[in-house]
Motif scaffolding. Structure first.
Motif, PDB file in Angstrom:
ATOM      1  N   ASN A 169       0.828  -1.198   0.000  1.00 30.20           N
ATOM      2  CA  ASN A 169       0.000   0.000   0.000  1.00 30.20           C
ATOM      3  C   ASN A 169       0.872   1.263   0.000  1.00 30.20           C
ATOM      4  O   ASN A 169       0.577   2.218  -0.727  1.00 30.20           O
ATOM      5  CB  ASN A 169      -0.946  -0.011   1.200  1.00 30.20           C
ATOM      6  CG  ASN A 169      -2.018   1.043   1.055  1.00 30.20           C
ATOM      7  OD1 ASN A 169      -2.665   1.139   0.025  1.00 30.20           O
ATOM      8  ND2 ASN A 169      -2.189   1.838   2.105  1.00 30.20           N
ATOM      9  N   GLU A 170       1.932   1.268   0.784  1.00 28.46           N
ATOM     10  CA  GLU A 170       2.850   2.422   0.814  1.00 28.46           C
ATOM     11  C   GLU A 170       3.482   2.649  -0.550  1.00 28.46           C
ATOM     12  O   GLU A 170       3.637   3.791  -1.002  1.00 28.46           O
ATOM     13  CB  GLU A 170       3.946   2.230   1.867  1.00 28.46           C
ATOM     14  CG  GLU A 170       3.484   2.441   3.287  1.00 28.46           C
ATOM     15  CD  GLU A 170       2.985   3.861   3.516  1.00 28.46           C
ATOM     16  OE1 GLU A 170       3.706   4.826   3.176  1.00 28.46           O
ATOM     17  OE2 GLU A 170       1.863   4.018   4.031  1.00 28.46           O
ATOM     18  N   TYR A 171       3.821   1.555  -1.194  1.00 28.40           N
ATOM     19  CA  TYR A 171       4.415   1.670  -2.524  1.00 28.40           C
ATOM     20  C   TYR A 171       3.392   2.180  -3.536  1.00 28.40           C
ATOM     21  O   TYR A 171       3.666   3.109  -4.306  1.00 28.40           O
ATOM     22  CB  TYR A 171       4.989   0.308  -2.951  1.00 28.40           C
ATOM     23  CG  TYR A 171       5.358   0.266  -4.402  1.00 28.40           C
ATOM     24  CD1 TYR A 171       6.413   1.038  -4.894  1.00 28.40           C
ATOM     25  CD2 TYR A 171       4.650  -0.526  -5.295  1.00 28.40           C
ATOM     26  CE1 TYR A 171       6.744   1.015  -6.238  1.00 28.40           C
ATOM     27  CE2 TYR A 171       4.979  -0.558  -6.643  1.00 28.40           C
ATOM     28  CZ  TYR A 171       6.028   0.213  -7.108  1.00 28.40           C
ATOM     29  OH  TYR A 171       6.348   0.198  -8.443  1.00 28.40           O
ATOM     30  N   LYS A 172       2.206   1.582  -3.561  1.00 30.15           N
ATOM     31  CA  LYS A 172       1.190   1.954  -4.544  1.00 30.15           C
ATOM     32  C   LYS A 172       0.648   3.363  -4.316  1.00 30.15           C
ATOM     33  O   LYS A 172       0.434   4.110  -5.255  1.00 30.15           O
ATOM     34  CB  LYS A 172       0.026   0.945  -4.542  1.00 30.15           C
ATOM     35  CG  LYS A 172       0.361  -0.385  -5.169  1.00 30.15           C
ATOM     36  CD  LYS A 172       0.902  -0.283  -6.580  1.00 30.15           C
ATOM     37  CE  LYS A 172      -0.175  -0.086  -7.586  1.00 30.15           C
ATOM     38  NZ  LYS A 172       0.311  -0.058  -8.966  1.00 30.15           N
ATOM     39  N   GLU A 173       0.387   3.706  -3.070  1.00 32.61           N
ATOM     40  CA  GLU A 173      -0.228   5.007  -2.757  1.00 32.61           C
ATOM     41  C   GLU A 173       0.773   6.165  -2.804  1.00 32.61           C
ATOM     42  O   GLU A 173       0.405   7.269  -3.183  1.00 32.61           O
ATOM     43  CB  GLU A 173      -0.862   4.952  -1.359  1.00 32.61           C
ATOM     44  CG  GLU A 173      -1.950   3.912  -1.213  1.00 32.61           C
ATOM     45  CD  GLU A 173      -3.303   4.450  -1.586  1.00 32.61           C
ATOM     46  OE1 GLU A 173      -3.572   5.628  -1.320  1.00 32.61           O
ATOM     47  OE2 GLU A 173      -4.087   3.663  -2.149  1.00 32.61           O
ATOM     48  N   HIS A 174       2.018   5.885  -2.380  1.00 33.55           N
ATOM     49  CA  HIS A 174       2.976   6.979  -2.202  1.00 33.55           C
ATOM     50  C   HIS A 174       4.264   6.811  -2.999  1.00 33.55           C
ATOM     51  O   HIS A 174       5.180   7.623  -2.854  1.00 33.55           O
ATOM     52  CB  HIS A 174       3.313   7.144  -0.717  1.00 33.55           C
ATOM     53  CG  HIS A 174       2.099   7.292   0.155  1.00 33.55           C
ATOM     54  ND1 HIS A 174       1.295   8.407   0.131  1.00 33.55           N
ATOM     55  CD2 HIS A 174       1.538   6.440   1.042  1.00 33.55           C
ATOM     56  CE1 HIS A 174       0.294   8.248   0.986  1.00 33.55           C
ATOM     57  NE2 HIS A 174       0.408   7.056   1.544  1.00 33.55           N
ATOM     58  N   ASP A 206       6.590   4.681  -2.537  1.00 30.56           N
ATOM     59  CA  ASP A 206       7.684   4.425  -1.600  1.00 30.56           C
ATOM     60  C   ASP A 206       8.520   3.228  -2.058  1.00 30.56           C
ATOM     61  O   ASP A 206       8.163   2.076  -1.841  1.00 30.56           O
ATOM     62  CB  ASP A 206       7.107   4.176  -0.201  1.00 30.56           C
ATOM     63  CG  ASP A 206       8.164   4.067   0.876  1.00 30.56           C
ATOM     64  OD1 ASP A 206       9.330   3.764   0.557  1.00 30.56           O
ATOM     65  OD2 ASP A 206       7.812   4.269   2.057  1.00 30.56           O
TER      66      ASP A 206
END
Length: 162
Positions: free
Chosen positions: A119-124, A126
């Protein structure tokens, strides 16, 4: 040849990472939009057996549902969770690893944290989160081979197929 397979999923139950460790010591990893049916099938050419941990209930059905690849036909499937339970190794894959003395770089990570990293990778965007997730998946996948080897050693090669 054997293949050791582990997947990661998103909160929406989409496959986000597929790790495949082949018995010739080749590691393949497919991520996000690179997870394609043809690529997975091609990577399994020459494979006779597939090893998973709880794969009979999770990885194999998810791959069939999401990618329309039926790994239960055409391959001999072996879920290492059964052997771990016979050896009183409980607590999921991480519990089995601990019981067998297998160390991890991603100690303390679990499936829930893997979801959060994706989620951190997809949303931001990261990239560090993605790198950690890929390391976690690689350890899960490669450690399946270690678990098989250590259980065989414990049992004098009786209970588990090579």
């Amino acid at each position: 040849m054997a293949a050791y397979i582990d997947i990661e999923t998103s909160c929406d139950m989409e496959i986000t990472v597929v790790g495949i460790y082949l018995s010739n010591r080749r590691f393949l990893q497919f991520v996000g939009s690179d997870i394609k049916r043809d690529a997975i099938i091609k990577s399994l050419r020459g494979v006779k057996r597939i090893f998973t941990y709880n794969g009979d209930r999770f990885d194999i059905p998810m791959i069939k549902k999401t990618l329309d690849i039926d790994l239960s036909s055409g391959f001999e499937n072996y879920d290492l969770m059964c052997d771990c339970h016979r050896e009183n190794l409980y607590g999921g894959l991480k519990g089995a690893e601990t019981g067998l003395g297998i160390r991890r770089k991603t100690k303390g990570m679990d499936g829930y944290k893997a979801l959060k990293l994706w989620n951190e990778y997809k949303e931001h965007g990261d990239r560090k989160a993605l790198k950690t997730l890929l390391t976690y998946n690689k350890e899960d996948t490669v450690n399946l081979h270690k678990i098989k080897r250590l259980i065989k050693k414990r049992n004098g090669k009786k209970n588990i197929r090579a």
